[in-house]
Motif scaffolding. Structure first.
Motif, PDB file in Angstrom:
ATOM      1  N   ALA A  23      56.961  41.111  43.152  1.00 50.30           N
ATOM      2  CA  ALA A  23      56.039  40.753  44.224  1.00 50.30           C
ATOM      3  C   ALA A  23      54.747  40.211  43.633  1.00 50.30           C
ATOM      4  CB  ALA A  23      55.760  41.966  45.099  1.00 50.30           C
ATOM      5  N   GLU A  24      54.160  39.270  44.333  1.00 52.96           N
ATOM      6  CA  GLU A  24      52.923  38.647  43.868  1.00 52.96           C
ATOM      7  C   GLU A  24      51.812  38.916  44.872  1.00 52.96           C
ATOM      8  OE1 GLU A  24      53.491  34.508  43.193  1.00 52.96           O
ATOM      9  OE2 GLU A  24      54.907  34.816  41.565  1.00 52.96           O
ATOM     10  N   TYR A  25      50.591  38.774  44.384  1.00 55.68           N
ATOM     11  CA  TYR A  25      49.446  38.879  45.268  1.00 55.68           C
ATOM     12  C   TYR A  25      49.529  37.747  46.295  1.00 55.68           C
ATOM     13  CZ  TYR A  25      47.174  42.229  42.151  1.00 55.68           C
ATOM     14  OH  TYR A  25      46.862  43.337  41.407  1.00 55.68           O
ATOM     15  N   PRO A  26      49.186  38.028  47.554  1.00 54.58           N
ATOM     16  CA  PRO A  26      49.224  36.977  48.580  1.00 54.58           C
ATOM     17  C   PRO A  26      48.293  35.815  48.226  1.00 54.58           C
ATOM     18  CG  PRO A  26      48.969  39.144  49.586  1.00 54.58           C
ATOM     19  CD  PRO A  26      48.797  39.325  48.109  1.00 54.58           C
ATOM     20  N   ALA A  27      48.638  34.631  48.682  1.00 52.04           N
ATOM     21  CA  ALA A  27      47.839  33.428  48.404  1.00 52.04           C
ATOM     22  C   ALA A  27      46.397  33.598  48.890  1.00 52.04           C
ATOM     23  CB  ALA A  27      48.480  32.214  49.064  1.00 52.04           C
ATOM     24  N   LEU A  28      46.216  34.262  50.017  1.00 48.88           N
ATOM     25  CA  LEU A  28      44.877  34.477  50.563  1.00 48.88           C
ATOM     26  C   LEU A  28      44.004  35.272  49.586  1.00 48.88           C
ATOM     27  CD1 LEU A  28      43.234  33.861  53.091  1.00 48.88           C
ATOM     28  CD2 LEU A  28      44.072  35.991  54.072  1.00 48.88           C
ATOM     29  N   TYR A  29      44.598  36.232  48.893  1.00 46.89           N
ATOM     30  CA  TYR A  29      43.897  37.022  47.881  1.00 46.89           C
ATOM     31  C   TYR A  29      43.552  36.136  46.683  1.00 46.89           C
ATOM     32  CZ  TYR A  29      42.919  41.003  44.789  1.00 46.89           C
ATOM     33  OH  TYR A  29      42.316  41.902  43.930  1.00 46.89           O
ATOM     34  N   ARG A  30      44.542  35.396  46.217  1.00 46.14           N
ATOM     35  CA  ARG A  30      44.330  34.521  45.053  1.00 46.14           C
ATOM     36  C   ARG A  30      43.343  33.399  45.360  1.00 46.14           C
ATOM     37  NH1 ARG A  30      50.202  34.248  42.077  1.00 46.14           N
ATOM     38  NH2 ARG A  30      49.835  36.152  40.889  1.00 46.14           N
ATOM     39  N   ASP A  31      43.330  32.906  46.594  1.00 50.68           N
ATOM     40  CA  ASP A  31      42.382  31.849  46.978  1.00 50.68           C
ATOM     41  C   ASP A  31      40.935  32.314  46.803  1.00 50.68           C
ATOM     42  OD1 ASP A  31      44.506  30.224  47.650  1.00 50.68           O
ATOM     43  OD2 ASP A  31      44.279  30.485  49.819  1.00 50.68           O
ATOM     44  N   GLN A  32      40.696  33.609  46.956  1.00 51.83           N
ATOM     45  CA  GLN A  32      39.356  34.172  46.781  1.00 51.83           C
ATOM     46  C   GLN A  32      39.037  34.438  45.307  1.00 51.83           C
ATOM     47  OE1 GLN A  32      37.083  34.500  49.255  1.00 51.83           O
ATOM     48  NE2 GLN A  32      38.619  33.493  50.518  1.00 51.83           N
ATOM     49  N   PRO A  35      40.150  39.672  41.250  1.00 48.47           N
ATOM     50  CA  PRO A  35      40.866  40.153  40.063  1.00 48.47           C
ATOM     51  C   PRO A  35      42.186  40.842  40.407  1.00 48.47           C
ATOM     52  CG  PRO A  35      38.845  41.422  40.435  1.00 48.47           C
ATOM     53  CD  PRO A  35      38.882  40.348  41.461  1.00 48.47           C
ATOM     54  N   GLU A  36      43.147  40.661  39.525  1.00 50.33           N
ATOM     55  CA  GLU A  36      44.461  41.276  39.672  1.00 50.33           C
ATOM     56  C   GLU A  36      44.584  42.359  38.609  1.00 50.33           C
ATOM     57  OE1 GLU A  36      47.467  38.184  39.712  1.00 50.33           O
ATOM     58  OE2 GLU A  36      46.330  37.024  41.177  1.00 50.33           O
ATOM     59  N   LEU A  37      44.809  43.578  39.032  1.00 45.67           N
ATOM     60  CA  LEU A  37      44.845  44.733  38.149  1.00 45.67           C
ATOM     61  C   LEU A  37      46.015  44.630  37.172  1.00 45.67           C
ATOM     62  CD1 LEU A  37      43.518  47.493  37.524  1.00 45.67           C
ATOM     63  CD2 LEU A  37      45.129  48.500  39.174  1.00 45.67           C
ATOM     64  N   PRO A  38      45.720  44.551  35.866  1.00 41.97           N
ATOM     65  CA  PRO A  38      46.800  44.426  34.875  1.00 41.97           C
ATOM     66  C   PRO A  38      47.739  45.631  34.890  1.00 41.97           C
ATOM     67  CG  PRO A  38      44.647  44.002  33.872  1.00 41.97           C
ATOM     68  CD  PRO A  38      44.404  44.545  35.248  1.00 41.97           C
ATOM     69  N   ILE A  69      40.466  52.245  36.758  1.00 35.75           N
ATOM     70  CA  ILE A  69      40.709  51.218  37.778  1.00 35.75           C
ATOM     71  C   ILE A  69      39.399  50.800  38.435  1.00 35.75           C
ATOM     72  CG2 ILE A  69      41.783  50.801  40.036  1.00 35.75           C
ATOM     73  CD1 ILE A  69      44.093  52.682  39.013  1.00 35.75           C
ATOM     74  N   LEU A  70      38.566  51.772  38.803  1.00 31.34           N
ATOM     75  CA  LEU A  70      37.282  51.441  39.414  1.00 31.34           C
ATOM     76  C   LEU A  70      36.406  50.643  38.443  1.00 31.34           C
ATOM     77  CD1 LEU A  70      36.500  54.760  41.318  1.00 31.34           C
ATOM     78  CD2 LEU A  70      37.486  52.648  42.235  1.00 31.34           C
ATOM     79  N   ALA A  71      36.413  51.019  37.165  1.00 30.91           N
ATOM     80  CA  ALA A  71      35.628  50.303  36.154  1.00 30.91           C
ATOM     81  C   ALA A  71      36.122  48.862  36.011  1.00 30.91           C
ATOM     82  CB  ALA A  71      35.698  51.028  34.811  1.00 30.91           C
ATOM     83  N   PHE A  72      37.434  48.659  36.077  1.00 32.31           N
ATOM     84  CA  PHE A  72      37.991  47.310  35.991  1.00 32.31           C
ATOM     85  C   PHE A  72      37.419  46.427  37.097  1.00 32.31           C
ATOM     86  CE2 PHE A  72      41.087  44.324  37.751  1.00 32.31           C
ATOM     87  CZ  PHE A  72      41.267  43.471  36.670  1.00 32.31           C
ATOM     88  N   PHE A  73      37.461  46.918  38.330  1.00 30.97           N
ATOM     89  CA  PHE A  73      36.962  46.104  39.442  1.00 30.97           C
ATOM     90  C   PHE A  73      35.452  45.906  39.362  1.00 30.97           C
ATOM     91  CE2 PHE A  73      41.166  46.982  41.163  1.00 30.97           C
ATOM     92  CZ  PHE A  73      41.502  45.731  41.655  1.00 30.97           C
ATOM     93  N   ARG A  74      34.716  46.929  38.967  1.00 31.15           N
ATOM     94  CA  ARG A  74      33.262  46.771  38.820  1.00 31.15           C
ATOM     95  C   ARG A  74      32.938  45.698  37.775  1.00 31.15           C
ATOM     96  NH1 ARG A  74      32.770  52.926  39.598  1.00 31.15           N
ATOM     97  NH2 ARG A  74      31.707  53.029  41.614  1.00 31.15           N
ATOM     98  N   GLU A  75      33.664  45.709  36.694  1.00 35.55           N
ATOM     99  CA  GLU A  75      33.428  44.734  35.617  1.00 35.55           C
ATOM    100  C   GLU A  75      33.777  43.315  36.049  1.00 35.55           C
ATOM    101  OE1 GLU A  75      35.743  43.534  31.568  1.00 35.55           O
ATOM    102  OE2 GLU A  75      35.292  45.670  31.815  1.00 35.55           O
ATOM    103  N   LYS A  76      34.832  43.151  36.798  1.00 29.68           N
ATOM    104  CA  LYS A  76      35.323  41.821  37.165  1.00 29.68           C
ATOM    105  C   LYS A  76      34.616  41.210  38.379  1.00 29.68           C
ATOM    106  CE  LYS A  76      38.477  41.656  33.983  1.00 29.68           C
ATOM    107  NZ  LYS A  76      38.369  40.749  32.859  1.00 29.68           N
ATOM    108  N   MET A  77      34.146  42.043  39.304  1.00 38.99           N
ATOM    109  CA  MET A  77      33.598  41.512  40.557  1.00 38.99           C
ATOM    110  C   MET A  77      32.195  40.924  40.410  1.00 38.99           C
ATOM    111  SD  MET A  77      36.038  41.826  42.758  1.00 38.99           S
ATOM    112  CE  MET A  77      35.425  41.837  44.428  1.00 38.99           C
TER     113      MET A  77
END
Length: 128
Positions: A23-32, A35-38, A69-77
Motif C-alpha cells: 500500500a502507498e500513501y494516498p496522492a493527496l498526502y504526497r501532493d502536500q 513526510p513518509e515514516l521510514p 516517531i514524534l521526533a521524526f515528524f518534528r524534524e521533517k515538518m
C-alpha cells in the motif's frame, strides 16, 4: 475437497497480506509533500482520500517507539513550513504521544500508541 478449500484460503490470505504491504500513501498526502515514516506499513486510509475539507486519515504500523516517531515528524515538518502548535508535555511517554502542526489553513495531527512491540500511528490532515 477440504484441502483444496484450505489451499485457496491460504493463497487468498497471502494475496491480501502482500497487497497491504505494498500500500502507498494516498496522492493527496504526497501532493502536500508530507513526510513518509521510514519502515512503516500502511494499515488503512480513511473512507475518502480525495478532499482535504473532509479530512484525510491514514493508519500506519511501525516497530519504532513513540518518541522516535514524534521526533521524526518534528524534524521533517519545520523545514516544510509547518509550525508545531501542540503543547509540549513535561514528560515523555513510551506508550502514547501526539503532535499537531499547522500551515496556512491546514492542520496535521500525528497520534502514536505503542503496545506489544508495535506502534500504531494515526495521521490526520484537514483543511480548515
Amino acid at each position: 475437497m477440504r484441502l483444496a478449500s484450505l489451499t485457496v484460503l491460504a493463497a487468498l490470505a497471502v494475496t491480501v497480506l502482500v497487497a497491504a504491504a505494498q500500500a502507498e500513501y494516498p496522492a493527496l498526502y504526497r501532493d502536500q509533500k508530507l513526510p513518509e515514516l521510514p519502515g512503516a506499513t500502511i494499515v488503512s486510509s480513511g473512507r475518502q482520500v480525495t478532499s482535504l475539507r473532509d479530512g484525510l486519515k491514514i493508519e500506519l504500523q511501525s516497530a519504532q517507539g513513540v518518541q522516535d516517531i514524534l521526533a521524526f515528524f518534528r524534524e521533517k515538518m519545520a523545514p516544510l513550513g509547518w509550525k508545531e502548535i501542540s503543547p509540549r508535555l513535561p514528560f515523555k511517554s513510551v506508550t502514547a504521544g501526539t503532535v499537531r502542526f499547522q500551515k496556512d489553513a491546514l492542520t496535521f495531527d500525528v497520534g502514536v500508541t505503542h503496545f506489544g512491540g508495535k506502534s500504531k500511528v494515526m495521521l490526520n490532515l484537514l483543511q480548515q
